[in-house]
Design an enzyme around this catalytic site. Structure first.
Site, mmCIF file in Angstrom:
data_model
loop_
_atom_site.group_PDB
_atom_site.id
_atom_site.type_symbol
_atom_site.label_atom_id
_atom_site.label_comp_id
_atom_site.label_asym_id
_atom_site.label_seq_id
_atom_site.Cartn_x
_atom_site.Cartn_y
_atom_site.Cartn_z
ATOM 1 C CE1 TYR A 65 -30.381 13.791 -8.120
ATOM 2 C CE2 TYR A 65 -28.763 15.565 -7.987
ATOM 3 C CZ TYR A 65 -29.278 14.454 -8.632
ATOM 4 O OH TYR A 65 -28.697 14.006 -9.786
ATOM 5 C CB CYS A 66 -31.634 10.967 -2.463
ATOM 6 S SG CYS A 66 -32.996 11.417 -1.370
ATOM 7 N NE ARG A 67 -37.929 6.195 -6.074
ATOM 8 C CZ ARG A 67 -39.088 6.316 -5.450
ATOM 9 N NH1 ARG A 67 -39.132 6.746 -4.212
ATOM 10 N NH2 ARG A 67 -40.212 6.008 -6.056
ATOM 11 N N GLY A 69 -35.768 12.717 -1.270
ATOM 12 C CA GLY A 69 -35.382 13.758 -0.326
ATOM 13 C C GLY A 69 -34.977 13.258 1.049
ATOM 14 C CB ILE A 94 -34.245 12.855 -8.836
ATOM 15 C CG1 ILE A 94 -33.940 13.156 -10.309
ATOM 16 C CG2 ILE A 94 -34.697 11.431 -8.602
ATOM 17 C CD1 ILE A 94 -32.728 12.421 -10.851
#
Length: 107
Positions: A65-67, A69, A94
């Protein structure tokens, strides 16, 4: 997201964590990670993935995951090209996790 990348929603990730059979990987920057992360996540910035990605298990699901996607989708594609077939992208990153009302932890 398309391109053959498997996505999971926040509730599915939470269930996978409860079952203890998932490795959750945060590919954001150090500053983003320090601002808050999903509990239990391993910090592995995207730019370091080519150096240490092989340390991730092939026998367990790995959720990136990142901010939002996008970077985590890149991580999924990279690992899939290296032979990992149990890689998943947290849909919406997230941001989506927080919108779902799920907990974040201080790094």
């Amino acid at each position: 997201m398309s391109f053959g990348i498997k996505e999971v929603d926040p509730q599915t990730v939470q269930r996978m964590q409860a079952e203890g059979e998932v490795v959750l990987v945060d590919v954001r920057t150090e500053a983003e990670f320090a601002a808050g992360a999903i509990p239990g996540a391993r910090f592995l910035p995207l730019h370091l993935l080519p150096l240490v990605g092989d340390e991730l298990p092939k026998d367990k699901p790995v959720v990136f995951y990142c901010r939002s996607g996008a970077r985590s989708a890149q991580a999924c594609a990279y690992m899939a090209n290296k032979g990992y077939d149990q890689v998943y992208n947290l849909a919406g990153g997230i941001i989506n996790w927080a919108r779902a009302g799920l907990k974040l932890a201080a790094a």
